[in-house]
Scaffold this motif. Structure first.
Motif, mmCIF file in Angstrom:
data_model
loop_
_atom_site.group_PDB
_atom_site.id
_atom_site.type_symbol
_atom_site.label_atom_id
_atom_site.label_comp_id
_atom_site.label_asym_id
_atom_site.label_seq_id
_atom_site.Cartn_x
_atom_site.Cartn_y
_atom_site.Cartn_z
ATOM 1 N N HIS B 81 0.829 -1.213 0.000
ATOM 2 C CA HIS B 81 0.000 0.000 0.000
ATOM 3 C C HIS B 81 0.857 1.253 0.000
ATOM 4 N N VAL B 82 1.956 1.245 0.794
ATOM 5 C CA VAL B 82 2.808 2.435 0.868
ATOM 6 C C VAL B 82 3.484 2.689 -0.471
ATOM 7 N N THR B 83 3.990 1.608 -1.097
ATOM 8 C CA THR B 83 4.639 1.768 -2.397
ATOM 9 C C THR B 83 3.657 2.272 -3.453
ATOM 10 N N ALA B 84 2.433 1.706 -3.441
ATOM 11 C CA ALA B 84 1.426 2.110 -4.422
ATOM 12 C C ALA B 84 1.012 3.559 -4.212
ATOM 13 N N LYS B 85 0.923 3.969 -2.928
ATOM 14 C CA LYS B 85 0.490 5.339 -2.651
ATOM 15 C C LYS B 85 1.539 6.335 -3.104
ATOM 16 N N VAL B 86 2.835 6.011 -2.874
ATOM 17 C CA VAL B 86 3.894 6.916 -3.324
ATOM 18 C C VAL B 86 3.917 7.000 -4.838
ATOM 19 N N ASN B 87 3.682 5.851 -5.511
ATOM 20 C CA ASN B 87 3.670 5.858 -6.968
ATOM 21 C C ASN B 87 2.505 6.693 -7.492
ATOM 22 N N PRO C 33 11.919 0.750 -15.123
ATOM 23 C CA PRO C 33 12.004 2.157 -15.511
ATOM 24 C C PRO C 33 11.997 3.129 -14.335
ATOM 25 N N SER C 34 11.320 2.775 -13.233
ATOM 26 C CA SER C 34 11.240 3.742 -12.137
ATOM 27 C C SER C 34 11.706 3.099 -10.844
ATOM 28 N N LEU C 35 11.825 3.907 -9.798
ATOM 29 C CA LEU C 35 12.320 3.391 -8.516
ATOM 30 C C LEU C 35 11.331 2.449 -7.828
ATOM 31 N N PRO C 36 9.993 2.701 -7.829
ATOM 32 C CA PRO C 36 9.077 1.727 -7.227
ATOM 33 C C PRO C 36 9.119 0.356 -7.884
ATOM 34 N N ASP C 37 9.401 0.296 -9.206
ATOM 35 C CA ASP C 37 9.572 -1.010 -9.853
ATOM 36 C C ASP C 37 10.719 -1.778 -9.229
ATOM 37 N N ILE C 72 14.887 -11.924 8.512
ATOM 38 C CA ILE C 72 14.827 -11.484 7.119
ATOM 39 C C ILE C 72 13.402 -11.118 6.738
ATOM 40 N N SER C 73 12.391 -11.819 7.311
ATOM 41 C CA SER C 73 11.019 -11.447 6.950
ATOM 42 C C SER C 73 10.618 -10.115 7.576
ATOM 43 N N PHE C 74 11.178 -9.796 8.775
ATOM 44 C CA PHE C 74 10.954 -8.449 9.322
ATOM 45 C C PHE C 74 11.519 -7.378 8.388
ATOM 46 N N LEU C 75 12.777 -7.611 7.932
ATOM 47 C CA LEU C 75 13.401 -6.623 7.038
ATOM 48 C C LEU C 75 12.624 -6.500 5.746
ATOM 49 N N LEU C 76 12.116 -7.637 5.249
ATOM 50 C CA LEU C 76 11.315 -7.655 4.023
ATOM 51 C C LEU C 76 10.088 -6.781 4.167
ATOM 52 N N ALA C 77 9.484 -6.803 5.355
ATOM 53 C CA ALA C 77 8.249 -6.048 5.533
ATOM 54 C C ALA C 77 8.527 -4.564 5.709
ATOM 55 N N ILE C 78 9.665 -4.217 6.344
ATOM 56 C CA ILE C 78 9.872 -2.831 6.728
ATOM 57 C C ILE C 78 10.576 -2.022 5.642
ATOM 58 N N SER C 79 11.447 -2.670 4.827
ATOM 59 C CA SER C 79 12.278 -1.903 3.896
ATOM 60 C C SER C 79 11.495 -1.125 2.834
ATOM 61 N N PRO C 80 10.381 -1.621 2.233
ATOM 62 C CA PRO C 80 9.666 -0.770 1.279
ATOM 63 C C PRO C 80 9.108 0.495 1.897
ATOM 64 N N MET C 81 8.689 0.421 3.175
ATOM 65 C CA MET C 81 8.171 1.624 3.826
ATOM 66 C C MET C 81 9.267 2.674 3.940
ATOM 67 N N ILE C 82 10.514 2.228 4.287
ATOM 68 C CA ILE C 82 11.607 3.188 4.463
ATOM 69 C C ILE C 82 11.943 3.838 3.130
ATOM 70 N N ILE C 83 11.981 3.034 2.043
ATOM 71 C CA ILE C 83 12.331 3.590 0.739
ATOM 72 C C ILE C 83 11.243 4.552 0.270
ATOM 73 N N ARG C 85 9.240 6.310 2.177
ATOM 74 C CA ARG C 85 9.371 7.515 3.002
ATOM 75 C C ARG C 85 10.485 8.408 2.458
ATOM 76 N N PHE C 86 11.600 7.776 2.061
ATOM 77 C CA PHE C 86 12.737 8.515 1.495
ATOM 78 C C PHE C 86 12.328 9.255 0.227
ATOM 79 N N LEU C 87 11.587 8.541 -0.662
ATOM 80 C CA LEU C 87 11.144 9.158 -1.914
ATOM 81 C C LEU C 87 10.252 10.366 -1.635
ATOM 82 N N TYR C 88 9.275 10.178 -0.707
ATOM 83 C CA TYR C 88 8.308 11.232 -0.393
ATOM 84 C C TYR C 88 9.020 12.457 0.161
ATOM 85 N N LYS C 89 9.978 12.227 1.072
ATOM 86 C CA LYS C 89 10.636 13.342 1.729
ATOM 87 C C LYS C 89 11.541 14.086 0.757
#
Lengths: 120, 111, 95
Positions: B81-87, C33-37, C72-83, C85-89
């Motif tokens: 959801h977070v990735t989709a929202k940023v996109n 093509p883009s960073l979310p990909d 590793i599954s904790f890191l898997l869940a948290i890392s997209p949120m951090i990236i 957040r970085f993009l948004y900021k």
């Protein structure tokens, strides 16, 4: 003393709530297996994901916990992915993998919503 | 007997993961790829955890695999959801989604 | 065929299939093509790594490696949120 405590705090509503919570969990596990199989079958059929699209879904849920759990569950039911929710918490923006099976999505979401209302 | 069931579950889940990564390279849209990551991969991991529990039959393995399963269920939709929202936000504001490209274009403008 | 030998061969075959399937997200990671990909491709790569570790648990009969899977599954869940957040900021700082 233990039995007195149990007798004073016992209520049928609590038992019914726990029953619906367990029912919700097992229904959710079944949905995960079904959605994984459905999307894998989509890939095997050679679909390239071009006929997807956004959809808006209106909820009537009031409590924030119900909304959060509905929002999470929409991400795991077959062919739908929750993208955004507005500030009032009434409209959820959903991305569907196939826009054709909109009726199916509506039926599944209505069932989840009614179970959530009974459980929480 | 339990070894045969576990071995077949292992091969089936490996095929499911292979299907998921083929879907990653084949799908065109970002949202469609996110469908694959959240659903098919967690289905494959669920099969693997069931196979592990059938083989070992210990209580702490059951507890740890339940924790891993709940992390997968409740946190992978949130990250999608977070990735989709940023996109969606990037699309709405009409910004390039690659910071390096923007920086290089800014440098070119400065030159 | 004996049961234990069948299980060993099945685990080895599953590890080989998953190693082959690691190629496609890597292609998407280079091509995207883009960073979310690329974030999505990295997510898939970490899921495959978790699956390989679970296959290795079954192959080597050492269930203590399940802790590695947990982290590793904790890191898997948290890392997209951090990236994200970085993009948004970064974008809102530029404005």
């Amino acid at each position: 003393m233990f039995w007195d405590l149990l007798k004073n705090t016992f209520s049928w509503q609590f038992v019914r709530r726990q029953y619906y919570l367990a029912l919700l969990f097992f229904y959710f596990c079944y949905k995960i297996v079904e959605s994984g199989w459905a999307v894998a079958w989509q890939i095997l059929k050679g679909s390239r994901g071009e006929n997807g699209g956004m959809l808006e879904y209106h909820t009537r849920l009031q409590k924030p916990w119900q909304l959060i759990i509905l929002f999470n569950m929409l991400g795991m039911t077959p062919g739908s992915l929750s993208v955004d929710v507005d500030d009032e918490g009434q409209t959820i923006q959903v991305h569907l993998l196939n826009l054709g099976d909109r009726e199916d999505f509506m039926a599944v979401t209505k069932k989840i919503e009614s179970l959530l209302k009974k459980a929480l | 007997m339990i070894e045969y069931i576990t071995g077949s579950l292992l091969v089936i889940s490996a095929l499911v993961v292979l299907i998921a990564s083929v879907g990653i390279i084949r799908f065109k849209d970002l949202y469609a790829r996110m469908h694959v990551v959240t659903k098919v991969s967690s289905f494959g991991l669920l099969l693997l955890l069931i196979a592990l529990n059938l083989l070992t039959l210990k209580w702490w393995v059951l507890v740890e695999s339940l924790i891993i399963f709940h992390i997968l269920i409740f946190l992978s939709p949130i990250s999608a959801h977070v990735t989709a929202k940023v996109n969606l936000w990037l699309d709405k504001n009409d910004l390039p989604a690659d910071p390096e490209a923007e920086e290089s274009s800014a440098e070119n403008k400065a030159e | 065929m004996e049961a234990a030998i069948f299980l060993e061969y099945a685990a080895l075959g599953a590890i080989w299939i998953m190693t082959v399937s690691l190629v496609f997200p890597l292609l998407r990671l280079f091509k995207g093509p883009s960073l979310p990909d690329r974030v999505v491709a990295l997510d898939q790569i970490s899921v495959i790594i978790v699956s390989i570790i679970i296959c290795d648990i079954i192959y080597s009969r050492n269930a203590m490696e399940l802790d590695v899977v947990l982290i590793i599954s904790f890191l898997l869940a948290i890392s997209p949120m951090i990236i994200a957040r970085f993009l948004y900021k970064q974008k809102s700082d530029n404005d």
